[in-house]
Write a protein that holds these residues in place. Structure first.
Motif, mmCIF file in Angstrom:
data_model
loop_
_atom_site.group_PDB
_atom_site.id
_atom_site.type_symbol
_atom_site.label_atom_id
_atom_site.label_comp_id
_atom_site.label_asym_id
_atom_site.label_seq_id
_atom_site.Cartn_x
_atom_site.Cartn_y
_atom_site.Cartn_z
ATOM 1 N N MET A 1 1.164 5.033 1.901
ATOM 2 C CA MET A 1 0.778 5.718 3.144
ATOM 3 C C MET A 1 1.211 7.179 3.079
ATOM 4 O O MET A 1 2.395 7.487 2.968
ATOM 5 C CB MET A 1 1.409 5.059 4.369
ATOM 6 C CG MET A 1 1.181 5.861 5.656
ATOM 7 S SD MET A 1 1.895 5.095 7.109
ATOM 8 C CE MET A 1 0.640 3.869 7.455
ATOM 9 N N ASP B 1 -7.894 -0.124 11.505
ATOM 10 C CA ASP B 1 -9.036 0.567 12.097
ATOM 11 C C ASP B 1 -10.355 -0.010 11.586
ATOM 12 O O ASP B 1 -11.318 -0.160 12.321
ATOM 13 C CB ASP B 1 -8.967 2.064 11.763
ATOM 14 C CG ASP B 1 -7.833 2.753 12.500
ATOM 15 O OD1 ASP B 1 -7.384 2.196 13.519
ATOM 16 O OD2 ASP B 1 -7.410 3.830 12.066
ATOM 17 N N GLU B 2 -10.389 -0.334 10.285
ATOM 18 C CA GLU B 2 -11.625 -0.824 9.694
ATOM 19 C C GLU B 2 -11.963 -2.241 10.176
ATOM 20 O O GLU B 2 -13.105 -2.633 10.267
ATOM 21 C CB GLU B 2 -11.513 -0.789 8.170
ATOM 22 C CG GLU B 2 -11.408 0.645 7.633
ATOM 23 C CD GLU B 2 -11.356 0.667 6.122
ATOM 24 O OE1 GLU B 2 -11.331 -0.426 5.509
ATOM 25 O OE2 GLU B 2 -11.345 1.771 5.551
ATOM 26 N N GLN C 1 -5.820 0.897 -1.835
ATOM 27 C CA GLN C 1 -4.463 0.671 -1.315
ATOM 28 C C GLN C 1 -3.800 1.969 -0.866
ATOM 29 O O GLN C 1 -2.626 2.212 -1.143
ATOM 30 C CB GLN C 1 -3.610 -0.022 -2.377
ATOM 31 C CG GLN C 1 -4.047 -1.455 -2.666
ATOM 32 C CD GLN C 1 -3.312 -2.036 -3.854
ATOM 33 O OE1 GLN C 1 -3.434 -1.575 -4.976
ATOM 34 N NE2 GLN C 1 -2.525 -3.077 -3.592
ATOM 35 N N GLU D 1 -6.121 8.804 11.706
ATOM 36 C CA GLU D 1 -5.473 7.752 10.931
ATOM 37 C C GLU D 1 -6.465 7.097 9.980
ATOM 38 O O GLU D 1 -7.653 6.977 10.292
ATOM 39 C CB GLU D 1 -4.886 6.673 11.849
ATOM 40 C CG GLU D 1 -3.752 7.144 12.739
ATOM 41 C CD GLU D 1 -3.169 6.020 13.575
ATOM 42 O OE1 GLU D 1 -3.203 4.861 13.111
ATOM 43 O OE2 GLU D 1 -2.712 6.299 14.698
ATOM 44 N N LEU D 2 -5.960 6.684 8.852
ATOM 45 C CA LEU D 2 -6.728 5.877 7.904
ATOM 46 C C LEU D 2 -5.914 4.636 7.602
ATOM 47 O O LEU D 2 -4.864 4.716 6.945
ATOM 48 C CB LEU D 2 -6.964 6.647 6.588
ATOM 49 C CG LEU D 2 -7.860 7.889 6.630
ATOM 50 C CD1 LEU D 2 -7.828 8.572 5.274
ATOM 51 C CD2 LEU D 2 -9.283 7.492 6.997
ATOM 52 N N ASN D 3 -6.315 3.504 8.130
ATOM 53 C CA ASN D 3 -5.604 2.263 7.829
ATOM 54 C C ASN D 3 -6.536 1.070 7.914
ATOM 55 O O ASN D 3 -7.653 1.160 8.437
ATOM 56 C CB ASN D 3 -4.383 2.080 8.747
ATOM 57 C CG ASN D 3 -4.763 2.064 10.211
ATOM 58 O OD1 ASN D 3 -5.584 1.266 10.645
ATOM 59 N ND2 ASN D 3 -4.158 2.965 10.992
ATOM 60 N N ASP D 4 -6.082 -0.041 7.432
ATOM 61 C CA ASP D 4 -6.905 -1.248 7.389
ATOM 62 C C ASP D 4 -7.217 -1.802 8.785
ATOM 63 O O ASP D 4 -8.251 -2.410 9.000
ATOM 64 C CB ASP D 4 -6.199 -2.346 6.559
ATOM 65 C CG ASP D 4 -6.037 -1.922 5.116
ATOM 66 O OD1 ASP D 4 -6.841 -1.077 4.663
ATOM 67 O OD2 ASP D 4 -5.102 -2.382 4.448
ATOM 68 N N PHE E 1 0.812 -1.216 0.000
ATOM 69 C CA PHE E 1 0.000 0.000 0.000
ATOM 70 C C PHE E 1 0.849 1.271 0.000
ATOM 71 O O PHE E 1 2.073 1.236 0.161
ATOM 72 C CB PHE E 1 -0.935 0.006 1.216
ATOM 73 C CG PHE E 1 -0.216 -0.074 2.548
ATOM 74 C CD1 PHE E 1 0.192 1.065 3.214
ATOM 75 C CD2 PHE E 1 0.050 -1.316 3.133
ATOM 76 C CE1 PHE E 1 0.848 0.992 4.433
ATOM 77 C CE2 PHE E 1 0.703 -1.403 4.347
ATOM 78 C CZ PHE E 1 1.109 -0.253 5.000
ATOM 79 N N GLN F 1 -3.391 4.465 2.603
ATOM 80 C CA GLN F 1 -3.568 4.693 4.028
ATOM 81 C C GLN F 1 -3.058 6.094 4.365
ATOM 82 O O GLN F 1 -2.407 6.748 3.538
ATOM 83 C CB GLN F 1 -2.827 3.635 4.849
ATOM 84 C CG GLN F 1 -3.322 2.214 4.602
ATOM 85 C CD GLN F 1 -2.683 1.197 5.519
ATOM 86 O OE1 GLN F 1 -2.147 1.529 6.566
ATOM 87 N NE2 GLN F 1 -2.762 -0.074 5.123
ATOM 88 N N ARG G 1 -8.298 7.041 -0.988
ATOM 89 C CA ARG G 1 -8.469 5.747 -0.314
ATOM 90 C C ARG G 1 -9.734 5.056 -0.808
ATOM 91 O O ARG G 1 -9.740 3.845 -1.066
ATOM 92 C CB ARG G 1 -8.513 5.950 1.198
ATOM 93 C CG ARG G 1 -8.770 4.654 1.985
ATOM 94 C CD ARG G 1 -8.545 4.881 3.468
ATOM 95 N NE ARG G 1 -8.900 3.700 4.248
ATOM 96 C CZ ARG G 1 -8.144 2.615 4.367
ATOM 97 N NH1 ARG G 1 -6.991 2.559 3.723
ATOM 98 N NH2 ARG G 1 -8.529 1.583 5.102
#
Length: 322
Positions: A46, A319-320, A69, A314-317, A44, A71, A64
């Motif tokens: 970032m 968190d989801e 891909q 933050e934006l990342n996998d 990914f 973050q 995003r």
């Protein structure tokens, strides 16, 4: 060799004019490398938003959603380019990411060189430096001052990579070693050669900036150079000390000269000589105080143990998934 998971970390400060083009190009590069089985499909990009005042973070959110891909980390305010790089690497230390590449968001560094970096890493290199093969895109002033800076750093005993900025690949072993460095004002271009390990180099031609303005005007370049010198060497203080000893020795010689002149009746008063001496010594004293003050200021900043940066969002996998 099995494909490795790659993360491309980009510090971004007011990059709304170029970030979409940068993401499209890097995403295409990721897809090509995934297709060639050089990296895994969960690799990914970032972005570390360094307190941008424009639409940079809004665009990171949109990108995003568009690409998947992508973050992101957003600082609460502007903490500086080097801290943005540190935040990205620290965030990925100890994760399942095998390789981390840091590159600026302005597309001046050639993204295609990342392919060669990954190849060298797969061949056993722990750190791979992206090195410019020429500086034709720089102004004459910047070219010669940059060359002078690297020569000064070398003379001070600092092991730096000439014509290398912050375009590099590191693996988890290097990231773990890097995490032991805790100083507040960190000069990354000197830290990574100091870490050691098995290193390689990839040479590339640097392009013109795609859009926007440089984030390193002359004032910041001078500050950056001063940070690099004072972070790795006490030679400036040693130089001032030796200069003071030399001037003191010369003053003793003048004192002897004046004494013999007085003894033989050849004394004279010289206002210009007196004034030049006062100004020269006064200037040297101010320079000496300034250099010593620079080091004391660094001690002052270090002992406060303030955080290098504060993350607002933050934006990342992960968190989801939570």
């Amino acid at each position: 060799m099995a494909a490795k998971k790659l993360a491309i970390v980009l510090p971004a400060y007011n990059e709304e004019e170029v970030i979409e083009k940068t993401t499209a190009r890097l995403h295409g590069l990721l897809l090509s490398m995934i297709e060639n089985k050089k990296i895994t499909s969960d690799s990914f990009i970032m972005y570390v938003d360094d307190g941008s005042k424009d639409r940079t973070w809004e665009l990171v959110n949109q990108l995003r959603a568009q690409y998947g891909q992508v973050q992101g980390i957003r600082f609460s305010t502007n903490f500086g380019h080097q801290n943005a790089l540190i935040a990205g690497m620290t965030h990925l230390t100890g994760t399942d990411v095998d390789y981390v590449v840091t590159i600026d968001a302005d597309l001046q560094d050639d993204p295609e060189a990342i392919v060669d970096m990954v190849d060298l890493a797969n061949a056993g290199k722990d750190i791979v430096y992206g090195v410019r093969n020429d500086r034709t895109t720089d102004t004459l002033f910047k070219r010669y001052t940059a060359q002078g800076f690297y020569k000064v750093m070398s003379a001070l005993g600092v092991n730096s990579i000439p014509n290398h900025a912050d375009f590099r690949l590191v693996n988890q072993k290097v990231l773990k070693a890097f995490s032991a460095y805790q100083e507040r004002e960190m000069f990354l271009r000197g830290i990574f050669p100091l870490i050691g390990f098995n290193e390689g180099r990839v040479y590339y031609a640097r392009a013109e900036r795609e859009a926007g303005e440089t984030k390193y005007p002359l004032r910041k370049m001078i500050q950056f150079a001063a940070t690099g010198i004072t972070s790795f060497s006490i030679s400036p203080i040693t130089f001032v000390r030796n200069l003071g000893i030399g001037i003191f020795g010369i003053s003793i010689l003048f004192l002897i000269y004046i004494f013999f002149g007085w003894a033989f009746g050849k004394t004279s008063t010289g206002w210009p000589t007196l004034m030049v001496s006062i100004w020269m010594l006064g200037g040297l004293q101010l320079v000496a105080i300034g250099i010593i003050g620079e080091y004391i200021g660094k001690i002052f900043m270090e002992v406060k143990h303030r955080p290098r940066y504060i993350i607002a969002e933050e934006l990342n996998d992960y968190d989801e998934q939570a």
